[in-house]
Design a protein around this motif. Structure first.
Motif, PDB file in Angstrom:
ATOM      1  N   TYR A   8       0.847  -1.201   0.000  1.00 53.39           N
ATOM      2  CA  TYR A   8       0.000   0.000   0.000  1.00 53.39           C
ATOM      3  C   TYR A   8       0.877   1.244   0.000  1.00 53.39           C
ATOM      4  CZ  TYR A   8       1.036   0.986   4.884  1.00 53.39           C
ATOM      5  OH  TYR A   8       1.692   1.311   6.043  1.00 53.39           O
ATOM      6  N   TRP A  16       8.117  12.976   9.730  1.00 53.61           N
ATOM      7  CA  TRP A  16       8.506  12.098  10.839  1.00 53.61           C
ATOM      8  C   TRP A  16       9.957  12.352  11.238  1.00 53.61           C
ATOM      9  CZ3 TRP A  16       5.806   7.277  12.532  1.00 53.61           C
ATOM     10  CH2 TRP A  16       4.461   7.280  12.155  1.00 53.61           C
ATOM     11  N   SER A  28       6.555  -2.045  15.482  1.00 49.18           N
ATOM     12  CA  SER A  28       6.091  -2.848  14.351  1.00 49.18           C
ATOM     13  C   SER A  28       6.833  -4.171  14.287  1.00 49.18           C
ATOM     14  CB  SER A  28       6.317  -2.106  13.029  1.00 49.18           C
ATOM     15  OG  SER A  28       5.578  -0.913  13.025  1.00 49.18           O
ATOM     16  N   LYS A  31       5.509  -6.592  16.964  1.00 51.68           N
ATOM     17  CA  LYS A  31       4.173  -7.129  16.657  1.00 51.68           C
ATOM     18  C   LYS A  31       4.211  -8.011  15.402  1.00 51.68           C
ATOM     19  CE  LYS A  31      -0.477  -5.343  15.872  1.00 51.68           C
ATOM     20  NZ  LYS A  31      -1.288  -4.119  15.936  1.00 51.68           N
ATOM     21  N   LEU A  41       9.202  -1.182   4.932  1.00 47.77           N
ATOM     22  CA  LEU A  41       8.558   0.134   4.920  1.00 47.77           C
ATOM     23  C   LEU A  41       9.534   1.139   4.319  1.00 47.77           C
ATOM     24  CD1 LEU A  41       6.218   2.044   5.899  1.00 47.77           C
ATOM     25  CD2 LEU A  41       7.468   2.253   8.054  1.00 47.77           C
ATOM     26  N   PHE A  48       4.566   7.128   2.174  1.00 49.98           N
ATOM     27  CA  PHE A  48       4.991   5.806   2.641  1.00 49.98           C
ATOM     28  C   PHE A  48       4.617   4.783   1.585  1.00 49.98           C
ATOM     29  CE2 PHE A  48       4.225   7.621   6.982  1.00 49.98           C
ATOM     30  CZ  PHE A  48       5.455   7.320   7.554  1.00 49.98           C
ATOM     31  N   LEU A  52       3.744  -5.877   2.990  1.00 48.27           N
ATOM     32  CA  LEU A  52       3.447  -6.775   4.112  1.00 48.27           C
ATOM     33  C   LEU A  52       3.254  -8.180   3.562  1.00 48.27           C
ATOM     34  CD1 LEU A  52       0.728  -4.533   5.851  1.00 48.27           C
ATOM     35  CD2 LEU A  52       3.038  -4.950   6.734  1.00 48.27           C
ATOM     36  N   LEU A  62      -3.785  -6.674  10.042  1.00 49.00           N
ATOM     37  CA  LEU A  62      -2.782  -5.630  10.288  1.00 49.00           C
ATOM     38  C   LEU A  62      -3.001  -4.460   9.337  1.00 49.00           C
ATOM     39  CD1 LEU A  62      -0.255  -4.567  11.719  1.00 49.00           C
ATOM     40  CD2 LEU A  62       1.132  -5.792  10.028  1.00 49.00           C
ATOM     41  N   THR A  65      -5.683  -2.289  10.592  1.00 51.27           N
ATOM     42  CA  THR A  65      -5.234  -1.472  11.736  1.00 51.27           C
ATOM     43  C   THR A  65      -4.417  -0.284  11.234  1.00 51.27           C
ATOM     44  OG1 THR A  65      -5.101  -3.433  13.134  1.00 51.27           O
ATOM     45  CG2 THR A  65      -3.880  -1.507  13.880  1.00 51.27           C
ATOM     46  N   ASP A  69      -4.751   4.235  11.169  1.00 52.44           N
ATOM     47  CA  ASP A  69      -3.786   5.013  11.964  1.00 52.44           C
ATOM     48  C   ASP A  69      -3.897   6.490  11.570  1.00 52.44           C
ATOM     49  OD1 ASP A  69      -1.298   6.214  12.919  1.00 52.44           O
ATOM     50  OD2 ASP A  69      -0.614   4.161  13.246  1.00 52.44           O
ATOM     51  N   ARG A  71      -1.998   8.875  11.810  1.00 52.67           N
ATOM     52  CA  ARG A  71      -0.766   9.585  11.442  1.00 52.67           C
ATOM     53  C   ARG A  71      -0.554   9.641   9.935  1.00 52.67           C
ATOM     54  NH1 ARG A  71       2.974   6.258  15.493  1.00 52.67           N
ATOM     55  NH2 ARG A  71       1.531   4.630  14.756  1.00 52.67           N
ATOM     56  N   HIS A  72      -1.401   8.935   9.193  1.00 50.26           N
ATOM     57  CA  HIS A  72      -1.310   9.019   7.734  1.00 50.26           C
ATOM     58  C   HIS A  72      -2.706   8.915   7.127  1.00 50.26           C
ATOM     59  CE1 HIS A  72      -0.723   4.374   7.048  1.00 50.26           C
ATOM     60  NE2 HIS A  72      -1.651   4.617   7.923  1.00 50.26           N
ATOM     61  N   MET A  93      10.258  -6.139   9.787  1.00 48.27           N
ATOM     62  CA  MET A  93       9.940  -4.909   9.061  1.00 48.27           C
ATOM     63  C   MET A  93      11.241  -4.203   8.690  1.00 48.27           C
ATOM     64  SD  MET A  93       7.798  -3.250   7.438  1.00 48.27           S
ATOM     65  CE  MET A  93       6.514  -4.444   7.855  1.00 48.27           C
TER      66      MET A  93
HETATM   67  C1  LIG Z   1       3.084   4.069   7.834  1.00 54.44           C
HETATM   68  C2  LIG Z   1       2.766   3.179   8.989  1.00 54.44           C
HETATM   69  C3  LIG Z   1       3.183   1.844   8.966  1.00 54.44           C
HETATM   70  C4  LIG Z   1       2.912   0.989  10.039  1.00 54.44           C
HETATM   71  N1  LIG Z   1       3.338  -0.306   9.993  1.00 54.44           N
HETATM   72  C5  LIG Z   1       3.087  -1.132  11.031  1.00 54.44           C
HETATM   73  C6  LIG Z   1       3.524  -2.492  11.014  1.00 54.44           C
HETATM   74  O1  LIG Z   1       4.145  -2.977  10.078  1.00 54.44           O
HETATM   75  N2  LIG Z   1       3.227  -3.251  12.103  1.00 54.44           N
HETATM   76  C7  LIG Z   1       2.550  -2.772  13.178  1.00 54.44           C
HETATM   77  O2  LIG Z   1       2.316  -3.517  14.128  1.00 54.44           O
HETATM   78  N3  LIG Z   1       2.126  -1.500  13.221  1.00 54.44           N
HETATM   79  C8  LIG Z   1       2.380  -0.670  12.185  1.00 54.44           C
HETATM   80  N4  LIG Z   1       1.959   0.635  12.229  1.00 54.44           N
HETATM   81  C9  LIG Z   1       1.276   1.107  13.444  1.00 54.44           C
HETATM   82  C10 LIG Z   1      -0.184   0.683  13.481  1.00 54.44           C
HETATM   83  O3  LIG Z   1      -0.959   1.574  12.716  1.00 54.44           O
HETATM   84  C11 LIG Z   1      -0.683   0.633  14.938  1.00 54.44           C
HETATM   85  O4  LIG Z   1      -0.451   1.874  15.547  1.00 54.44           O
HETATM   86  C12 LIG Z   1       0.048  -0.450  15.694  1.00 54.44           C
HETATM   87  O5  LIG Z   1      -0.111  -1.685  15.035  1.00 54.44           O
HETATM   88  C13 LIG Z   1      -0.426  -0.597  17.149  1.00 54.44           C
HETATM   89  O6  LIG Z   1      -1.754  -0.957  17.149  1.00 54.44           O
HETATM   90  P1  LIG Z   1      -2.448  -1.608  18.447  1.00 54.44           P
HETATM   91  O7  LIG Z   1      -1.917  -0.820  19.612  1.00 54.44           O
HETATM   92  O8  LIG Z   1      -3.900  -1.428  18.196  1.00 54.44           O
HETATM   93  O9  LIG Z   1      -2.006  -3.044  18.480  1.00 54.44           O
HETATM   94  C14 LIG Z   1       2.208   1.497  11.156  1.00 54.44           C
HETATM   95  C15 LIG Z   1       1.772   2.826  11.164  1.00 54.44           C
HETATM   96  C16 LIG Z   1       2.045   3.673  10.102  1.00 54.44           C
HETATM   97  C17 LIG Z   1       1.582   5.090  10.135  1.00 54.44           C
END
Ligand SMILES: Cc1cc2nc3c(=O)[nH]c(=O)nc-3n(C[C@H](O)[C@H](O)[C@H](O)COP(=O)(O)O)c2cc1C
Length: 140
Positions: A8, A16, A28, A31, A41, A48, A52, A62, A65, A69, A71-72, A93
């Protein structure tokens, strides 16, 4: 149970800092490793692109989730295919900042485009094509 590759692109809401990126990567990696998800990434401010790989349902969860987020935004799934083997099996990652000098010492920094693996996976060329378009900003 099949292994999937998702790619994606998204647009960051802010620039950042190295610390924020390190923080995101640490969380990341932890998890992703626990879900057996691998990937990469790339960050080219403000864009970005993330690859995955893993069991379909886990990657999908994932991705959903990550998609939410705050932040983007403009999160677009541009590639989704079943794969026979992983391209990033060694990376929970991997990470690359296209302007790479500053944080080249972060664990997981990758020169994927410049130094392809000795035995590229079948979708390696497709991923390189997407990453090159990303790097040249022709994906957007
Ligand atoms: C650009 C970007 C890439 C991300 N990649 C991952 C990732 O590969 N794995 C991950 O666990 N969280 C990743 N996150 C963070 C998740 O959006 C999320 O905050 C995180 O999984 C924690 O979620 P939880 O507290 O609900 O488990 C990424 C966030 C952004 C903005």
């Amino acid at each position: 149970m099949s292994t999937y590759c998702y790619v994606y692109t998204s647009v960051s809401k802010h620039k950042w800092s190295d610390d924020e990126l390190k923080n995101l990567l640490n969380k990341s990696r932890h998890k992703n490793a626990s879900y057996n998800i691998s990937g990469m990434l790339h960050y080219l401010d403000p864009f970005f692109i993330q690859i995955l790989e893993g069991e379909e349902q886990l990657v999908n969860e994932l991705f959903n989730t990550i998609k939410q987020d705050p932040r983007h935004f403009k999160v677009s799934l541009i590639y989704k295919k079943p794969i026979e083997e992983r391209s990033f099996a060694d990376w929970s990652m991997g990470f690359n900042v296209v302007n790479k000098e500053k944080i080249a010492d972060i664990k997981g920094f990758s020169d994927f485009l410049e130094n392809p693996p000795a035995q590229p996976s079948p979708i390696h060329h497709e991923i390189v094509r997407l990453l090159t378009m990303f790097k040249n900003e022709t994906l957007f």
